[in-house]
Design an enzyme around this catalytic site. Structure first.
Site, PDB file in Angstrom:
ATOM      1  N   CYS A 156      52.880  86.451  84.224  1.00  0.00           N
ATOM      2  CA  CYS A 156      51.479  86.441  83.797  1.00  0.00           C
ATOM      3  C   CYS A 156      51.007  87.881  83.649  1.00  0.00           C
ATOM      4  CB  CYS A 156      50.615  85.697  84.810  1.00  0.00           C
ATOM      5  SG  CYS A 156      48.892  85.652  84.319  1.00  0.00           S
ATOM      6  N   ASP A 169      58.190  68.230  86.512  1.00  0.00           N
ATOM      7  CA  ASP A 169      58.501  68.765  85.198  1.00  0.00           C
ATOM      8  C   ASP A 169      59.972  68.502  84.913  1.00  0.00           C
ATOM      9  OD1 ASP A 169      57.573  70.573  82.882  1.00  0.00           O
ATOM     10  OD2 ASP A 169      59.458  71.474  83.518  1.00  0.00           O
ATOM     11  N   GLU A 196      54.113  64.916  82.450  1.00  0.00           N
ATOM     12  CA  GLU A 196      53.519  65.204  81.144  1.00  0.00           C
ATOM     13  C   GLU A 196      53.839  64.075  80.188  1.00  0.00           C
ATOM     14  OE1 GLU A 196      55.132  68.872  79.627  1.00  0.00           O
ATOM     15  OE2 GLU A 196      57.077  68.447  80.502  1.00  0.00           O
ATOM     16  N   CYS A 246      46.197  81.915  87.908  1.00  0.00           N
ATOM     17  CA  CYS A 246      44.842  82.257  87.483  1.00  0.00           C
ATOM     18  C   CYS A 246      44.339  81.392  86.333  1.00  0.00           C
ATOM     19  CB  CYS A 246      44.767  83.724  87.091  1.00  0.00           C
ATOM     20  SG  CYS A 246      45.748  84.124  85.635  1.00  0.00           S
ATOM     21  N   CYS A 251      49.095  79.715  83.354  1.00  0.00           N
ATOM     22  CA  CYS A 251      49.481  80.373  84.602  1.00  0.00           C
ATOM     23  C   CYS A 251      48.952  79.534  85.758  1.00  0.00           C
ATOM     24  CB  CYS A 251      48.907  81.788  84.654  1.00  0.00           C
ATOM     25  SG  CYS A 251      49.098  82.562  86.268  1.00  0.00           S
ATOM     26  N   ASP A 274      59.733  76.242  85.040  1.00  0.00           N
ATOM     27  CA  ASP A 274      59.538  74.816  85.286  1.00  0.00           C
ATOM     28  C   ASP A 274      58.692  74.563  86.538  1.00  0.00           C
ATOM     29  OD1 ASP A 274      61.058  74.313  83.051  1.00  0.00           O
ATOM     30  OD2 ASP A 274      62.933  74.152  84.180  1.00  0.00           O
ATOM     31  N   CYS A 308      47.350  88.250  85.963  1.00  0.00           N
ATOM     32  CA  CYS A 308      47.343  88.388  87.419  1.00  0.00           C
ATOM     33  C   CYS A 308      48.693  88.853  87.969  1.00  0.00           C
ATOM     34  CB  CYS A 308      46.919  87.087  88.089  1.00  0.00           C
ATOM     35  SG  CYS A 308      48.136  85.774  87.973  1.00  0.00           S
TER      36      CYS A 308
HETATM   37 ZN   LIG Z   1      48.000  84.520  85.943  1.00  0.00          ZN
END
Ligand SMILES: [Zn+2]
Length: 456
Positions: free
Chosen positions: A380, A216, A308, A364, A361, A390, A383
Site C-alpha cells: 500500500c 479467498d 466473493e 487503510c 488495502c 490473498d 499506509c
Molecule cells: Zn493502506
C-alpha cells in the site's frame, strides 16, 4: 430440518453385472431416441403444413411432451420398437423418457423466456459412443445390505460397493433417511451408484457463532483465510497434473476419430483416451475432497463466512488454465458453503461482484486502480502496509460482514454494475433462485469506504 441430498458410492461390478447395467442404459437410450424422433417428426410435419397454408385446426395434432404422455406412447409402441423390452426393467425406459421430457421442457421454457440463463438447445439424439451410460430406479427394491458392503437394486440384484455404505446405512437404520431413487452411472471410467435421499437433519449451531471469516480462493493455494491461515492444495495434485500433461501428449500421437473423413479411432487411441479420462477424474476427486474438508470445517466452526461472487466476465476474458481452475474452485466452494452453512446454522455472505477485495488495502481502505495478477504481495502506497495478496483479500471480505450487520434495513447504493457489464447476453445470472434463503445469504454492496485511487 428436512433436506434432500445425494449419497454416492463407487461400485465394483462383475463383468456380467456390467453387461446388465449397460443393457439397461441402452434401453434408456432407445426409448429416448424413439420418443425424440416421434416428437420431432410431428413438429416437422406441422411446420411443413404451415408453409402450405394449412389452417391451424387442420394441422396434424401436436403430441404431448409430458412424461406420462411419453410413457403411454412408448408402452403402446414398445412391442414393435423393442421386442426385447421384457429383458429390461421398465425403469430403464422411464430413465430415457424422463430425460427427454425434461430436455424438451427446458428447451421450450428457454425459448419462451420462462427459463433464465443460457439458451437451451433442442434435445439431440443420444449416441452409444458419446453418451454417459446411466439408469435410474425410482421404485422396487432399493436398499443397502446389512453388511454395508452391498446394495440391492431392481433387476440388477446385489452389487458390491467399492467403499463402505455405512454413512447411509446408519441413517436408514435410525430412521432419519428415506431413499427416493438410485442411479447407476459410469463416470470417470468407474461405475457409481448415487442415492437420492430425504434426510432429517438435527438442528445445529456453529461452535463459534460470533466468529466471522473471509475466504479467498487462490491459485497457488486452495484458499486463504482472513486469519492468515492458508489451505494448501492437495498434496498429490501436482503429480496428477504432470501425469495429465504426459497422457495428453501420448493421446495426441495416436490415431483419433475424425468426424470429417469418418475415421474411427484406433484401439490404442481409445485405451489412451480412457487413461486420460481416469487421470482427469483423479484430479477432480483430489480437489473435491479437499474442498469438502475445508467447507465442512468452516461451516462447523464459524458463525459467518464471507466469500466473493464469481467473476463471470473475468472468466470469459481470461482463458488461462490457472485462473479457470481457481474460478471453478470458487464456484464449487460457494455451492458447498450454501448448503453446509444451512445445515450448521451459520450464515454465508456473498460479496458484490464488483467489490474490489484484492485491490483494497485491508489496513487503510485505499483502493488501487490497477493490480496485476502476477503481483503476489500487496504494497500500500498510502499506509505502507505489505501483506500477502490473498490474505489481504480475505481480510477485506471478513470486514464486509461487519458492515453487513450494521447496514440496517436500507439498501446502500452499489456502484453501477451495468457500467462494467458489457456482454449482456453472455453474462450468467448472478444468483439463481432457490440456492439460499433470504435471511441466511445476502449481497453486500461496497460501502463505507470511498473510492480513492492510490497516489503515485
Ligand atoms: Zn493502506
Amino acid at each position: 430440518m428436512k433436506t434432500v441430498q445425494a449419497y454416492r458410492f463407487a461400485l465394483d461390478l462383475t463383468p456380467g453385472q456390467e453387461r446388465g447395467v449397460l443393457a439397461h442404459a441402452g434401453a434408456a437410450r432407445v426409448a429416448h431416441n424413439w420418443a425424440l424422433a416421434r416428437v420431432k417428426a410431428v413438429m416437422d410435419q406441422r411446420a411443413a403444413e404451415r408453409t402450405y397454408g394449412v389452417t391451424e385446426e387442420l394441422l396434424t395434432p401436436a403430441v404431448s411432451w409430458s412424461l406420462p404422455a411419453l410413457r403411454k406412447a412408448w408402452n403402446a409402441a414398445k412391442t414393435d420398437v423393442a421386442p426385447w423390452w421384457r429383458e429390461c426393467s421398465k425403469e430403464a425406459f422411464n430413465t430415457g423418457l424422463d430425460a427427454l421430457a425434461r430436455a424438451l421442457k427446458n428447451w421450450s421454457d428457454s425459448r419462451t423466456g420462462k427459463r433464465a440463463g443460457r439458451p437451451v438447445g433442442f434435445p439431440r439424439f443420444k449416441s452409444r459412443r458419446r453418451s454417459t451410460p446411466a439408469v435410474r430406479f425410482t421404485t422396487g427394491t432399493i436398499r443397502v445390505e446389512p453388511d454395508r458392503q452391498h446394495v440391492v437394486l431392481p433387476r440388477l440384484g446385489r452389487l458390491k460397493l467399492h467403499e463402505s455404505g455405512r454413512k447411509l446405512a446408519r441413517r436408514i437404520d435410525n430412521g432419519t433417511a428415506r431413499i427416493m431413487s438410485a442411479t447407476v452411472r459410469r463416470d470417470g471410467g468407474r461405475w457409481h451408484v448415487s442415492f437420492c435421499v430425504e434426510v432429517e437433519r438435527a438442528e445445529r449451531r456453529p461452535t463459534r457463532p460470533e466468529s466471522t471469516i473471509g475466504v479467498d480462493v487462490g491459485i497457488t493455494n486452495l484458499a486463504v483465510l482472513s486469519t492468515g491461515e492458508t489451505e494448501p492444495n492437495p498434496r498429490h495434485l501436482t503429480a496428477a497434473r504432470q501425469r495429465l500433461r504426459h497422457l495428453g501428449r501420448a493421446l495426441s500421437r495416436k490415431t483419433g476419430p475424425d468426424r470429417r473423413t469418418g475415421r474411427r479411432p484406433s484401439n490404442r487411441w481409445q485405451r489412451a483416451s480412457a487413461r486420460l479420462g481416469r487421470a482427469h477424474a483423479r484430479v477432480a476427486n483430489l480437489r473435491r475432497d479437499s474442498l469438502h474438508k475445508l467447507t465442512t470445517r468452516l461451516a462447523h466452526e464459524h458463525g459467518a463466512i464471507v466469500v466473493e461472487d464469481l467473476n463471470v466476465t473475468g472468466m470469459l476474458a481470461n482463458r488461462r488454465l490457472a485462473r479457470h481452475i481457481a474460478d471453478a474452485g470458487l464456484g464449487e466452494l460457494r455451492r458447498q458453503l450454501v448448503y453446509k452453512t444451512q445445515w450448521s446454522g451459520g450464515r454465508l455472505i456473498v460479496a458484490d461482484r464488483w467489490y474490489p477485495s484484492s485491490k483494497t488495502c485491508s489496513g487503510c481502505g485505499t483502493v488501487k486502480t490497477k493490480l496485476a495478477l502476477s503481483e503476489r504481495t500487496y504494497h500500500c502506497q498510502t499506509c505502507g502496509l505489505t501483506i500477502d495478496r490473498d490474505h489481504n483479500a480475505a481480510l477485506n471480505l471478513a470486514a464486509l460482514a461487519a458492515q453487513y450487520d450494521t447496514a440496517g434495513s436500507g439498501p446502500v447504493a452499489a456502484r453501477r454494475a451495468d457500467q462494467k457489464t458489457r456482454q449482456r447476453g453472455q453474462v450468467a445470472v448472478k444468483r439463481e433462485p432457490g440456492t439460499a434463503t433470504a435471511d441466511q445469504t445476502g449481497t453486500v454492496p461496497p460501502q463505507g469506504r470511498d473510492y480513492r485511487p492510490c497516489a503515485h
